[in-house]
Design a protein around this motif. Sequence first.
Motif, PDB file in Angstrom:
ATOM      1  N   GLU A  73     -92.461 -34.392 -28.823  1.00  0.00           N
ATOM      2  CA  GLU A  73     -93.509 -35.404 -28.957  1.00  0.00           C
ATOM      3  C   GLU A  73     -93.998 -35.853 -27.585  1.00  0.00           C
ATOM      4  OE1 GLU A  73     -92.868 -38.301 -32.469  1.00  0.00           O
ATOM      5  OE2 GLU A  73     -90.852 -37.915 -31.700  1.00  0.00           O
ATOM      6  N   ASN A  74     -95.316 -35.844 -27.399  1.00  0.00           N
ATOM      7  CA  ASN A  74     -95.915 -36.352 -26.154  1.00  0.00           C
ATOM      8  C   ASN A  74     -95.234 -35.732 -24.929  1.00  0.00           C
ATOM      9  OD1 ASN A  74     -97.606 -38.246 -27.636  1.00  0.00           O
ATOM     10  ND2 ASN A  74     -95.743 -39.437 -27.937  1.00  0.00           N
ATOM     11  N   SER A  75     -94.994 -34.447 -24.990  1.00  0.00           N
ATOM     12  CA  SER A  75     -94.246 -33.775 -23.933  1.00  0.00           C
ATOM     13  C   SER A  75     -94.945 -32.490 -23.497  1.00  0.00           C
ATOM     14  CB  SER A  75     -92.819 -33.469 -24.406  1.00  0.00           C
ATOM     15  OG  SER A  75     -92.102 -34.670 -24.660  1.00  0.00           O
ATOM     16  N   GLU A  76     -94.428 -31.892 -22.419  1.00  0.00           N
ATOM     17  CA  GLU A  76     -94.939 -30.633 -21.895  1.00  0.00           C
ATOM     18  C   GLU A  76     -93.789 -29.645 -21.761  1.00  0.00           C
ATOM     19  OE1 GLU A  76     -97.504 -31.095 -18.386  1.00  0.00           O
ATOM     20  OE2 GLU A  76     -97.536 -33.237 -18.819  1.00  0.00           O
ATOM     21  N   VAL A  77     -94.016 -28.428 -22.244  1.00  0.00           N
ATOM     22  CA  VAL A  77     -93.003 -27.374 -22.155  1.00  0.00           C
ATOM     23  C   VAL A  77     -93.656 -26.138 -21.544  1.00  0.00           C
ATOM     24  CG1 VAL A  77     -91.422 -25.883 -23.427  1.00  0.00           C
ATOM     25  CG2 VAL A  77     -91.761 -28.254 -24.172  1.00  0.00           C
ATOM     26  N   PHE A  78     -93.059 -25.609 -20.467  1.00  0.00           N
ATOM     27  CA  PHE A  78     -93.634 -24.475 -19.752  1.00  0.00           C
ATOM     28  C   PHE A  78     -92.600 -23.371 -19.570  1.00  0.00           C
ATOM     29  CE2 PHE A  78     -96.059 -28.149 -18.344  1.00  0.00           C
ATOM     30  CZ  PHE A  78     -97.367 -27.695 -18.396  1.00  0.00           C
ATOM     31  N   GLY A  79     -93.007 -22.137 -19.813  1.00  0.00           N
ATOM     32  CA  GLY A  79     -92.232 -20.962 -19.435  1.00  0.00           C
ATOM     33  C   GLY A  79     -93.044 -20.216 -18.401  1.00  0.00           C
ATOM     34  N   GLU A  80     -92.684 -20.348 -17.144  1.00  0.00           N
ATOM     35  CA  GLU A  80     -93.557 -19.887 -16.057  1.00  0.00           C
ATOM     36  C   GLU A  80     -93.724 -18.366 -16.011  1.00  0.00           C
ATOM     37  OE1 GLU A  80     -93.266 -23.201 -12.610  1.00  0.00           O
ATOM     38  OE2 GLU A  80     -91.504 -21.911 -12.795  1.00  0.00           O
ATOM     39  N   LYS A  81     -92.640 -17.621 -16.279  1.00  0.00           N
ATOM     40  CA  LYS A  81     -92.722 -16.165 -16.154  1.00  0.00           C
ATOM     41  C   LYS A  81     -92.589 -15.444 -17.492  1.00  0.00           C
ATOM     42  CE  LYS A  81     -90.877 -16.069 -11.433  1.00  0.00           C
ATOM     43  NZ  LYS A  81     -89.790 -15.569 -10.555  1.00  0.00           N
ATOM     44  N   TYR A  82     -92.266 -16.189 -18.569  1.00  0.00           N
ATOM     45  CA  TYR A  82     -92.075 -15.503 -19.845  1.00  0.00           C
ATOM     46  C   TYR A  82     -92.715 -16.293 -20.979  1.00  0.00           C
ATOM     47  CZ  TYR A  82     -89.757 -12.293 -23.109  1.00  0.00           C
ATOM     48  OH  TYR A  82     -89.494 -11.362 -24.070  1.00  0.00           O
ATOM     49  N   ILE A  83     -91.975 -17.125 -21.688  1.00  0.00           N
ATOM     50  CA  ILE A  83     -92.493 -17.766 -22.898  1.00  0.00           C
ATOM     51  C   ILE A  83     -92.146 -19.254 -22.912  1.00  0.00           C
ATOM     52  CG2 ILE A  83     -92.236 -17.836 -25.426  1.00  0.00           C
ATOM     53  CD1 ILE A  83     -91.984 -14.785 -25.343  1.00  0.00           C
ATOM     54  N   PHE A 106     -96.324 -17.695 -19.794  1.00  0.00           N
ATOM     55  CA  PHE A 106     -97.067 -16.607 -19.178  1.00  0.00           C
ATOM     56  C   PHE A 106     -97.462 -15.572 -20.228  1.00  0.00           C
ATOM     57  CE2 PHE A 106     -97.416 -12.481 -17.086  1.00  0.00           C
ATOM     58  CZ  PHE A 106     -98.309 -12.769 -16.079  1.00  0.00           C
ATOM     59  N   TYR A 107     -96.493 -15.112 -21.031  1.00  0.00           N
ATOM     60  CA  TYR A 107     -96.784 -14.131 -22.068  1.00  0.00           C
ATOM     61  C   TYR A 107     -97.200 -14.786 -23.378  1.00  0.00           C
ATOM     62  CZ  TYR A 107     -95.087 -10.366 -19.114  1.00  0.00           C
ATOM     63  OH  TYR A 107     -94.932  -9.470 -18.080  1.00  0.00           O
ATOM     64  N   ALA A 108     -96.539 -15.848 -23.759  1.00  0.00           N
ATOM     65  CA  ALA A 108     -96.890 -16.564 -24.991  1.00  0.00           C
ATOM     66  C   ALA A 108     -96.468 -18.017 -24.863  1.00  0.00           C
ATOM     67  CB  ALA A 108     -96.207 -15.938 -26.200  1.00  0.00           C
ATOM     68  N   ALA A 109     -97.232 -18.890 -25.508  1.00  0.00           N
ATOM     69  CA  ALA A 109     -96.790 -20.277 -25.593  1.00  0.00           C
ATOM     70  C   ALA A 109     -95.584 -20.356 -26.528  1.00  0.00           C
ATOM     71  CB  ALA A 109     -97.918 -21.166 -26.096  1.00  0.00           C
ATOM     72  N   ILE A 110     -95.724 -19.748 -27.726  1.00  0.00           N
ATOM     73  CA  ILE A 110     -94.628 -19.740 -28.703  1.00  0.00           C
ATOM     74  C   ILE A 110     -94.491 -18.345 -29.305  1.00  0.00           C
ATOM     75  CG2 ILE A 110     -93.710 -20.706 -30.848  1.00  0.00           C
ATOM     76  CD1 ILE A 110     -95.291 -23.234 -30.338  1.00  0.00           C
ATOM     77  N   TYR A 111     -93.267 -17.828 -29.303  1.00  0.00           N
ATOM     78  CA  TYR A 111     -92.950 -16.587 -30.010  1.00  0.00           C
ATOM     79  C   TYR A 111     -92.031 -16.950 -31.168  1.00  0.00           C
ATOM     80  CZ  TYR A 111     -90.893 -12.007 -30.988  1.00  0.00           C
ATOM     81  OH  TYR A 111     -90.451 -10.866 -31.604  1.00  0.00           O
ATOM     82  N   PHE A 112     -92.518 -16.711 -32.407  1.00  0.00           N
ATOM     83  CA  PHE A 112     -91.832 -17.188 -33.613  1.00  0.00           C
ATOM     84  C   PHE A 112     -91.638 -16.030 -34.590  1.00  0.00           C
ATOM     85  CE2 PHE A 112     -91.638 -19.739 -37.593  1.00  0.00           C
ATOM     86  CZ  PHE A 112     -90.665 -20.652 -37.223  1.00  0.00           C
ATOM     87  N   PRO A 113     -90.494 -15.322 -34.488  1.00  0.00           N
ATOM     88  CA  PRO A 113     -90.252 -14.162 -35.351  1.00  0.00           C
ATOM     89  C   PRO A 113     -89.196 -14.436 -36.418  1.00  0.00           C
ATOM     90  CG  PRO A 113     -88.909 -13.970 -33.395  1.00  0.00           C
ATOM     91  CD  PRO A 113     -89.551 -15.335 -33.357  1.00  0.00           C
ATOM     92  N   GLN A 114     -89.189 -15.638 -37.029  1.00  0.00           N
ATOM     93  CA  GLN A 114     -88.054 -16.074 -37.819  1.00  0.00           C
ATOM     94  C   GLN A 114     -88.348 -16.259 -39.298  1.00  0.00           C
ATOM     95  OE1 GLN A 114     -87.040 -19.595 -35.337  1.00  0.00           O
ATOM     96  NE2 GLN A 114     -85.168 -18.449 -34.983  1.00  0.00           N
ATOM     97  N   LYS A 115     -87.539 -15.648 -40.147  1.00  0.00           N
ATOM     98  CA  LYS A 115     -87.638 -15.928 -41.578  1.00  0.00           C
ATOM     99  C   LYS A 115     -86.923 -17.245 -41.875  1.00  0.00           C
ATOM    100  CE  LYS A 115     -83.486 -13.413 -43.061  1.00  0.00           C
ATOM    101  NZ  LYS A 115     -82.978 -12.333 -43.948  1.00  0.00           N
ATOM    102  N   ASP A 116     -87.218 -17.796 -43.053  1.00  0.00           N
ATOM    103  CA  ASP A 116     -86.565 -19.042 -43.503  1.00  0.00           C
ATOM    104  C   ASP A 116     -86.629 -20.126 -42.430  1.00  0.00           C
ATOM    105  OD1 ASP A 116     -85.921 -17.668 -45.840  1.00  0.00           O
ATOM    106  OD2 ASP A 116     -83.959 -17.063 -45.087  1.00  0.00           O
TER     107      ASP A 116
END
Length: 206
Positions: A73-83, A106-116
Motif C-alpha cells: 500500500e502506498n509503496s514503491e517496489v523496484f527490481g533494477e536488473k530483473y523483476i 527491468f524485464y517485468a514489473a510482475i511475473y505471475f505464473p501461479q495456479k490457485d
Amino acid sequence: TKNGLKSVGASITLDHVEIRDVEEGIAVFDNQSSLGLDSSLRLVDSKIIGELDGLWIYGNGNTSEKNTTIVIENSEVFGEKYIGILCNGTYFGTDIQVKNSTVKGFYAAIYFPQKDSLLTVDKSTLEGGTALAVKGGTVKVIDSTVAGIGDYRSTPLPDDPSKLSMGGYWDTGDGIYLEANYPDMKPSITVEGAATRVTSAYGESV
C-alpha cells in the motif's frame, strides 16, 4: 547482502521502511517452512529496491489451505536488473494485493505464473520491459496504469509450441502478456475501471 529481509511463515508489517543495496529486496520463502506456515507481509509507505528483484515470493503450494499474503500500500517496489515482484509456478498459493503503489522491473514489473493464486492491482502503476506477465491464477487490474517499455519480440508461431517459454515467459515488450498453454494453471485476467491504461512502447498493449 543477499536479502534485505527474508520471511518463512512470518507475520511482518513494514511501515515507512526503505530497503536498498541488496540483491533481493524481500524474499518470502514459505516453501521452506517445515510446518506449512504462510507468511503475511504488509508494506505501507515503504520503498523496496533490489539490485535483481524487489520481492521474490514462494508460496507453499498445497501444504496449507491458506495463502501466503502480500499487501503493498502506498509503496514503491523496484527490481533494477530483473523483476519487481517475482513469483514461482512450482511454489504457488499466494494472494498479492498492490494498492496505490508503483512496481517496476527491468524485464517485468510482475511475473505471475501461479495456479490457485490471486493478484490484484488497484490504482497502481506497473512498468517493465513486459509489464505484467501472467501464466496462471486469477488476476484483476483496476484503475491502474500498465506500461510495457521494452523492445518488441514476436512470439513463436502457434504450431511450434516447443518454442514457448517453459521456465519463464516470452519477453515481448507488451503491456499485459498472458501465456495460457498450461491447462492446470487456469489463468484469468480481468481489466476494468475508467482510469485503466494498458500500453506498450513497441509491442502490443495486450
